[in-house]
Design an enzyme around this catalytic site. Sequence first.
Site, PDB file in Angstrom:
ATOM      1  NE  ARG A  76     -10.293  -2.902  -2.429  1.00  0.00           N
ATOM      2  CZ  ARG A  76      -9.660  -2.484  -1.482  1.00  0.00           C
ATOM      3  NH1 ARG A  76      -8.458  -2.646  -0.926  1.00  0.00           N
ATOM      4  NH2 ARG A  76     -10.282  -1.405  -0.670  1.00  0.00           N
TER       5      ARG A  76
ATOM      6  CE1 TYR B 223      -9.283   2.385   7.294  1.00  0.00           C
ATOM      7  CE2 TYR B 223      -8.368   3.543   9.127  1.00  0.00           C
ATOM      8  CZ  TYR B 223      -8.287   3.090   7.825  1.00  0.00           C
ATOM      9  OH  TYR B 223      -7.266   3.186   7.220  1.00  0.00           O
ATOM     10  CE  LYS B 224      -7.889  -0.892   5.454  1.00  0.00           C
ATOM     11  NZ  LYS B 224      -8.665  -0.085   4.510  1.00  0.00           N
TER      12      LYS B 224
ATOM     13  CG  PHE C 231      -1.803   1.154   1.241  1.00  0.00           C
ATOM     14  CD1 PHE C 231      -2.906   0.921   0.403  1.00  0.00           C
ATOM     15  CD2 PHE C 231      -1.666   2.284   2.143  1.00  0.00           C
ATOM     16  CE1 PHE C 231      -4.117   2.002   0.579  1.00  0.00           C
ATOM     17  CE2 PHE C 231      -2.724   3.200   2.062  1.00  0.00           C
ATOM     18  CZ  PHE C 231      -4.028   3.242   1.305  1.00  0.00           C
TER      19      PHE C 231
ATOM     20  CG  ASP D  38      -0.158  -2.731   6.731  1.00  0.00           C
ATOM     21  OD1 ASP D  38      -1.260  -2.964   7.227  1.00  0.00           O
ATOM     22  OD2 ASP D  38      -0.036  -1.634   6.074  1.00  0.00           O
TER      23      ASP D  38
END
Length: 442
Positions: free
Chosen positions: A402, A253-254, A159, A228
Amino acid sequence: MSESLSTDESLSGPVAVPVSGPLSGPEPKARSLAGRAAALDAEDELAGLRDLFTLDDDTVYLDGNSLGALPRHVAGRLQDVISRQWGELRIRSWTEGGWWTAPERIGDRIAPLVGAGQGRIVVGDSTSVNVFKAVVAAVRLAESADPARDEILVDATTFPTDGYIARSAARMTGRRIVPVDPAELSGALGPRTAVALVNHVDFRTGRLHDLPGITAAAHAAGALVVWDLCHSAGALPVGLDEHGVDLAVGCTYKYLNGGPGSPAFLYVAERHQAAFDSPLPGWNAHTDPFAMAQDFAAADGAVRGRVGTPDILSMLALEAALDVWEGVRVEAVRAKSLALTDFFLECVAAYAPAGRVSSMTPAAHAERGSQVALRCAEAPAVMAELISRGVIGDLRRPDVLRFGFTPLYVGFADAERAARVLGEVLAEVPRQPAGEQRDRGV
């Protein structure tokens, strides 16, 4: 037996999911898959958890790998924080409301979800800030053992923020960055490696990288690894303690449903805590914060990963959101995730016009996270139309559709509907001319 989902060997090997049974036309096909979805939902031990979330029946929400859905009770809990704790108790809430200890307390609640013991995780700051802390601290740990280790290996598909932070950390510590494909990382480790920074799950493709194997290879080479976990925490077993991970960071938050911008977490293995030297030694990490001493003396344990005053509203919203995990086994979440993504791929194979999409997500369960990424030349137009029809996924430009599968609230009927609507949209959206596809590298 038909196979309408094309293959993409360049990224993940061929993925072609056969459709069971003789089917003639879209209506029998839809009835068959919808019936199977209903049966699978009826047998799902996690199905009842969907009622804990604020969701509507008109929408299939497959974007929990970007922002998790709102647990229903969080709004009421946060109202208490605002009205009573802040509004009435005011500053007394730092002690009477437990605000001051929230970063460690909430870290201990996250710990079982990622396979960590108590006292190893602290919550606070963003993922980017925690990546910076972890990478610099890891370099300092490596340097104390061998100053000649002057390389930071970085997942070449990472990322972007992780790459940006790693390059800054390299400049700060006098190291050099070495981008490496994760599949080749174990072989790239050597006597000059100080630290490797690796994503557990690739944010584009959903590929799950070999955390146990890469960690063991790094240690055999005398290096450390920072993981990560943004796309794996809350989606699958991680085993931080079991696999001897050095340092890890993750967002909340995922799959943990903590809310937009909810604070991230930092894991520091117990064996490294005494020597963990944060590049951001804030007053909250001091052994006696309210002494207001001019000289910094680090607190014991993962608490030294704290920096400044915690963001209490977001922190306590996250704490409330974690209630949905009470009694939930991460292993059950993983089993459902794999079943959901298998079924979705099968439905896409059945519904999508031939040659319009190809799976970038590995077919092998051991290499798959909790999302499906489909390569599609017309991805921007297709995703826009999907969203307008109530199927919420997301787009990674230029050509990736996605879909994130959050097993706490996504069911098999959701997967079937999403694939069916995708097939309808693909049948309506014009193909891009082949020349334009070549120009974009599709």
